[in-house]
Scaffold this active site. Structure first.
Site, PDB file in Angstrom:
ATOM      1  N   ILE A  34     -13.255  -8.645  -6.810  1.00  0.00           N
ATOM      2  CA  ILE A  34     -12.988  -7.842  -8.009  1.00  0.00           C
ATOM      3  C   ILE A  34     -13.759  -6.519  -7.879  1.00  0.00           C
ATOM      4  O   ILE A  34     -14.942  -6.513  -7.539  1.00  0.00           O
ATOM      5  CB  ILE A  34     -13.420  -8.615  -9.279  1.00  0.00           C
ATOM      6  CG1 ILE A  34     -12.701  -9.973  -9.359  1.00  0.00           C
ATOM      7  CG2 ILE A  34     -13.152  -7.787 -10.542  1.00  0.00           C
ATOM      8  CD1 ILE A  34     -11.188  -9.913  -9.440  1.00  0.00           C
ATOM      9  N   ASP A 127     -24.866  -5.855 -23.145  1.00  0.00           N
ATOM     10  CA  ASP A 127     -24.480  -6.854 -24.161  1.00  0.00           C
ATOM     11  C   ASP A 127     -23.454  -6.278 -25.114  1.00  0.00           C
ATOM     12  O   ASP A 127     -23.826  -5.635 -26.085  1.00  0.00           O
ATOM     13  CB  ASP A 127     -25.740  -7.309 -24.911  1.00  0.00           C
ATOM     14  CG  ASP A 127     -25.436  -8.379 -25.942  1.00  0.00           C
ATOM     15  OD1 ASP A 127     -24.356  -8.981 -25.858  1.00  0.00           O
ATOM     16  OD2 ASP A 127     -26.280  -8.594 -26.829  1.00  0.00           O
ATOM     17  N   GLU A 161     -19.243 -11.267 -32.539  1.00  0.00           N
ATOM     18  CA  GLU A 161     -20.130 -12.299 -31.986  1.00  0.00           C
ATOM     19  C   GLU A 161     -21.534 -12.111 -32.525  1.00  0.00           C
ATOM     20  O   GLU A 161     -22.247 -13.067 -32.822  1.00  0.00           O
ATOM     21  CB  GLU A 161     -20.132 -12.213 -30.449  1.00  0.00           C
ATOM     22  CG  GLU A 161     -20.878 -13.365 -29.767  1.00  0.00           C
ATOM     23  CD  GLU A 161     -22.354 -13.081 -29.485  1.00  0.00           C
ATOM     24  OE1 GLU A 161     -23.035 -13.990 -28.971  1.00  0.00           O
ATOM     25  OE2 GLU A 161     -22.827 -11.956 -29.778  1.00  0.00           O
ATOM     26  N   GLU A 162     -21.935 -10.849 -32.651  1.00  0.00           N
ATOM     27  CA  GLU A 162     -23.307 -10.542 -33.054  1.00  0.00           C
ATOM     28  C   GLU A 162     -23.592 -10.934 -34.501  1.00  0.00           C
ATOM     29  O   GLU A 162     -24.751 -10.974 -34.910  1.00  0.00           O
ATOM     30  CB  GLU A 162     -23.611  -9.050 -32.829  1.00  0.00           C
ATOM     31  CG  GLU A 162     -23.484  -8.588 -31.363  1.00  0.00           C
ATOM     32  CD  GLU A 162     -24.578  -9.138 -30.447  1.00  0.00           C
ATOM     33  OE1 GLU A 162     -25.392  -9.965 -30.898  1.00  0.00           O
ATOM     34  OE2 GLU A 162     -24.611  -8.732 -29.266  1.00  0.00           O
ATOM     35  N   ASP A 190     -21.158 -13.329 -21.042  1.00  0.00           N
ATOM     36  CA  ASP A 190     -21.902 -12.529 -22.022  1.00  0.00           C
ATOM     37  C   ASP A 190     -23.201 -12.093 -21.347  1.00  0.00           C
ATOM     38  O   ASP A 190     -24.064 -12.931 -21.063  1.00  0.00           O
ATOM     39  CB  ASP A 190     -22.178 -13.408 -23.263  1.00  0.00           C
ATOM     40  CG  ASP A 190     -22.837 -12.641 -24.411  1.00  0.00           C
ATOM     41  OD1 ASP A 190     -23.135 -11.440 -24.249  1.00  0.00           O
ATOM     42  OD2 ASP A 190     -23.040 -13.264 -25.469  1.00  0.00           O
ATOM     43  N   HIS A 279     -30.345  -5.615 -27.339  1.00  0.00           N
ATOM     44  CA  HIS A 279     -30.154  -5.300 -28.764  1.00  0.00           C
ATOM     45  C   HIS A 279     -30.875  -4.017 -29.185  1.00  0.00           C
ATOM     46  O   HIS A 279     -31.228  -3.859 -30.364  1.00  0.00           O
ATOM     47  CB  HIS A 279     -30.563  -6.481 -29.659  1.00  0.00           C
ATOM     48  CG  HIS A 279     -29.525  -7.583 -29.648  1.00  0.00           C
ATOM     49  ND1 HIS A 279     -29.582  -8.693 -30.457  1.00  0.00           N
ATOM     50  CD2 HIS A 279     -28.403  -7.723 -28.906  1.00  0.00           C
ATOM     51  CE1 HIS A 279     -28.540  -9.480 -30.226  1.00  0.00           C
ATOM     52  NE2 HIS A 279     -27.811  -8.908 -29.273  1.00  0.00           N
ATOM     53  N   ASP A 294     -21.634  -6.829  -9.636  1.00  0.00           N
ATOM     54  CA  ASP A 294     -20.717  -7.065  -8.520  1.00  0.00           C
ATOM     55  C   ASP A 294     -20.599  -8.561  -8.215  1.00  0.00           C
ATOM     56  O   ASP A 294     -19.499  -9.102  -8.071  1.00  0.00           O
ATOM     57  CB  ASP A 294     -21.241  -6.297  -7.296  1.00  0.00           C
ATOM     58  CG  ASP A 294     -20.213  -6.209  -6.186  1.00  0.00           C
ATOM     59  OD1 ASP A 294     -19.068  -6.651  -6.385  1.00  0.00           O
ATOM     60  OD2 ASP A 294     -20.568  -5.694  -5.104  1.00  0.00           O
ATOM     61  N   ASP A 298     -17.142 -11.106  -9.168  1.00  0.00           N
ATOM     62  CA  ASP A 298     -16.483 -11.898  -8.122  1.00  0.00           C
ATOM     63  C   ASP A 298     -16.477 -13.383  -8.492  1.00  0.00           C
ATOM     64  O   ASP A 298     -15.535 -14.111  -8.148  1.00  0.00           O
ATOM     65  CB  ASP A 298     -17.157 -11.677  -6.769  1.00  0.00           C
ATOM     66  CG  ASP A 298     -16.844 -10.287  -6.206  1.00  0.00           C
ATOM     67  OD1 ASP A 298     -15.925  -9.618  -6.728  1.00  0.00           O
ATOM     68  OD2 ASP A 298     -17.518  -9.864  -5.239  1.00  0.00           O
TER      69      ASP A 298
HETATM   70  N1  PHE Z   1     -24.956 -14.008 -27.204  1.00  0.00           N
HETATM   71  C1  PHE Z   1     -26.227 -13.345 -27.143  1.00  0.00           C
HETATM   72  C2  PHE Z   1     -26.066 -11.972 -27.756  1.00  0.00           C
HETATM   73  O1  PHE Z   1     -25.016 -11.405 -27.679  1.00  0.00           O
HETATM   74  C3  PHE Z   1     -26.766 -13.223 -25.751  1.00  0.00           C
HETATM   75  C4  PHE Z   1     -26.776 -14.479 -24.970  1.00  0.00           C
HETATM   76  C5  PHE Z   1     -25.743 -14.699 -24.093  1.00  0.00           C
HETATM   77  C6  PHE Z   1     -27.756 -15.407 -25.152  1.00  0.00           C
HETATM   78  C7  PHE Z   1     -25.702 -15.874 -23.360  1.00  0.00           C
HETATM   79  C8  PHE Z   1     -27.752 -16.576 -24.414  1.00  0.00           C
HETATM   80  C9  PHE Z   1     -26.719 -16.802 -23.527  1.00  0.00           C
HETATM   81  O2  PHE Z   1     -26.975 -11.449 -28.308  1.00  0.00           O
HETATM   82 ZN    ZN Z   2     -26.130  -9.602 -28.477  1.00  0.00          ZN
HETATM   83 ZN    ZN Z   3     -23.896 -10.920 -26.174  1.00  0.00          ZN
END
Ligand code: PHE
Ligand code: ZN
Ligand code: ZN
Ligand code: CA
Length: 472
Positions: A34, A127, A161-162, A190, A279, A294, A298
Site C-alpha cells: 500500500i 489520531d 469516536e472522541e 486508530d 489529543h 508504512d 501494508d
Molecule cells: N481511541 C483512542 C482515541 O481516539 C485512542 C486509542 C486507540 C486508545 C486504540 C487505545 C487503543 O483517543
Molecule cells: Zn482520540
Molecule cells: Zn483515536
C-alpha cells in the site's frame, strides 16, 4: 484397463484448455504494497481541511463534515457504493461514511474501519487521520487492483469516536440482526503512525482470535515484533465486539510511555510517550512516524486482501420458494431443455429423491450432453443461491488426469459463466450438496445449465438431482 500413454496425452491436450478451475479452489493471495506516498497525501489533505476550518475536525464543526465528504468522494470515484449516515451527538450532527465494494458474497462481510473525527483541540492527524488515511488508501488500492473478492468488503469511517464511540455504536445498533450476522470480522485502525511508535495488536478478547494472530504473524514475517495490548474498549471495535462480532486491530500508542525494553526492540525514545501530542493541538502533519505508517498500511492491505478471499463456507441458502420448475426431474424432461435422454429414470443410477434425475456422461465414448432451465431472478432479492445434489462414479483409474467433466454454468445472454467443474477426479458415490451464490444475477433471466463432456473411453457418470434456486 489403463489408458495407453498416447491416450492420456491426447486426453490431457484436449481438455487442458476447456477445464476451468473450480471457483471453490483456494486462491493464493499476495499481499499488496500500500502506497505510503498516497497515504501521506491523504494526511496532507486532512491537515489542510483542518487548517481551513478552524484547526480541527471535531464533531459538529465544519472540519468534520468536510473530512467526511472528502473521504466519501474519493470512494465514490473509485467505484464504491457509499452512504453518509448522519446521527446526532451532544456536540451536534455527525456522520459515518460507509463504503462497500459491489462484488463478493454479501452473506460474508469483512469490515475495516477507523474513526475520522479529531478532538476539538487540534487537527487529529495521528489520531486518527493516520488510521483513516491508511484504510482509505487500502480501499482505493483494492478497487484499482482488479481483484475479485470472494467476500463482501465494507469500510467504515466513524464520526464522534472522541465523544465515546458514538458513530460506531450508532452504526451497529441500527443494523438489522440479519445484517449484523453477516459481518464475519471487524478490523480497527486508530493511531497507526505515532511519532515514537509501538507495534501493538489487540482484539479485546484475551483468548485471541484468528485475525489478531494473523496480524502478529504478518508483522513477524516483516521482522517487526508486536505486543498484545488490552485496549479496554477504547476504540470503535468495542461496538462490534459488544455484539459478538470478532474484531482485531493495531495501535502505535497514545499517551502511554515507551519502556526501555520497547525502545530496544522498536527504536525510538524510552520513558517518553508514544504520542506526546495525543489529543493536543500539536497532533499535526509533523506528528507522524512514516516508517510506522508504512508498515501499518501494508498490514491493513495484507488483512484486507487475505480476508477478502477467506472461505467462510457456503452459508445457509435462503429459504424462499424454489424458482425452478420440476426441480427434482420427477416429471421427466418437462421444463428442462438440452440433450434428450439426460433426464432419466434408468434404474442403473439411483436418484437423490424419487426415480428421475439428470444423468450426464456415463457413455464411455466421446460426447457432450447438457440440460438446463431458464429462470428469472427478481431484481429486489438480497440473497440468491443455486443448490444441487450430485454423485459421481467413474471407471477412470487415474488420480491426476481429468478426462471427463461436468460444468455447472449460468448462461446470461451471450455470457456463460462456469460456477464449478467436477471431473472423474471428484469421484463420490454418495450424493453431496453443492451451493453457489448467484446473487450477481438478480434482475436477470438466466439459464442454469449442466454441461457434461466425456472422452472416448472409461465412462464417468455425473448424476444431478434436486436442484434449487432460492432467494430472499
Ligand atoms: N481511541 C483512542 C482515541 O481516539 C485512542 C486509542 C486507540 C486508545 C486504540 C487505545 C487503543 O483517543
Ligand atoms: Zn482520540
Ligand atoms: Zn483515536
Ligand atoms: Ca429426482
Amino acid at each position: 484397463m489403463v489408458k495407453s500413454p498416447l491416450y492420456g496425452v491426447l486426453g490431457t491436450a484436449l481438455v487442458a484448455t476447456a477445464v476451468l478451475v473450480p471457483t471453490s479452489a483456494a486462491q493464493a493471495v499476495v499481499s499488496p504494497d500500500i502506497s505510503v506516498t498516497n497515504t501521506k497525501a491523504h494526511l496532507d489533505q486532512l491537515q489542510s481541511i483542518a487548517t481551513s476550518n478552524g484547526g480541527n475536525r471535531y464533531t459538529g464543526r465544519p472540519g468534520y463534515l468536510a473530512s467526511a465528504n472528502w473521504v466519501k468522494s474519493k470512494l465514490d470515484t473509485a467505484g464504491y457504493t457509499t452512504t453518509l449516515q448522519s446521527f446526532s451527538t451532544s456536540a451536534g450532527t455527525s456522520y459515518n461514511v460507509i463504503a462497500e465494494w459491489p462484488q463478493g458474497d454479501a452473506n460474508h462481510v469483512v469490515m475495516t474501519g477507523s474513526h475520522l473525527d479529531s478532538v476539538s483541540s487540534g487537527p487529529g492527524i495521528n489520531d486518527n487521520g493516520s488510521g483513516s488515511a491508511g484504510v482509505l488508501e487500502t480501499a482505493l488500492a483494492y478497487a484499482a487492483s482488479g481483484q475479485v473478492p470472494k467476500n463482501r468488503l465494507r469500510f467504515g469511517f466513524w464520526g464522534a469516536e472522541e465523544l465515546g464511540l458514538v458513530g460506531s455504536k450508532y452504526y451497529v445498533n441500527n443494523l438489522p440482526a440479519a445484517e449484523r450476522a453477516k459481518i464475519e470480522l471487524y478490523l480497527n485502525f486508530d493511531m497507526i503512525a505515532s511519532p515514537n511508535p509501538g507495534y501493538f495488536v489487540y482484539d479485546d478478547n484475551p483468548a485471541g482470535n484468528g485475525a489478531r494472530d494473523d496480524l502478529t504473524s504478518y508483522f513477524t514475517s516483516k521482522s517487526v515484533q508486536t505486543e498484545y495490548i488490552d485496549v479496554q474498549g477504547r476504540s470503535d471495535h468495542a461496538a462490534f465486539r459488544s455484539l459478538g462480532i470478532p474484531t482485531a486491530g493495531t495501535f502505535a500508542g497514545a499517551e502511554g510511555i515507551k519502556t526501555s525494553a520497547q525502545a530496544t526492540k522498536w527504536g525510538g525514545t524510552a520513558n517518553t510517550a508514544y504520542d506526546a501530542c495525543y489529543h493536543r493541538s500539536c497532533d499535526t502533519i509533523s506528528n507522524l512516524n512514516l516508517t510506522s505508517l508504512d508498515r501499518q498500511i501494508d498490514a491493513i492491505g495484507h488483512m484486507v486482501w487475505n480476508y477478502a478471499q477467506k472461505d467462510y463456507g457456503p452459508g445457509t441458502p435462503p429459504t424462499g420458494p424454489n424458482l425452478l420448475q420440476n426441480p427434482g426431474f420427477e416429471s421427466g424432461a418437462v421444463n428442462w431443455t438440452g440433450t434428450s435422454g439426460v433426464v432419466t429414470n434408468s434404474s442403473s443410477k439411483p436418484a437423490h429423491a424419487g426415480t428421475y434425475k439428470a444423468w450426464l456422461g456415463g457413455k464411455g465414448v466421446t460426447s457432450t450432453q447438457n440440460t438446463g432451465q431458464s429462470v428469472a431472478i427478481p431484481a429486489t432479492v438480497t440473497a440468491a443461491s443455486l443448490t444441487l445434489w450430485i454423485r459421481i462414479d467413474t471407471n477412470e483409474t487415474t488420480t491426476s488426469t481429468v478426462y471427463d467433466t461436468v460444468k455447472v454454468q449460468v448462461v446470461d445472454g451471450a455470457t456463460t459463466t462456469t460456477l464449478a467443474t467436477y471431473s472423474n477426479l471428484n469421484k463420490n458415490t454418495t450424493y453431496t450438496q453443492k451451493t453457489f451464490n448467484v446473487l450477481a444475477y438478480k434482475g436477470k433471466t438466466i439459464t442454469v445449465k449442466f454441461l457434461g463432456a466425456e472422452d472416448s473411453s472409461l465412462q464417468t457418470s455425473f448424476v444431478v438431482d434436486d436442484v434449487a434456486l432460492t432467494t430472499s
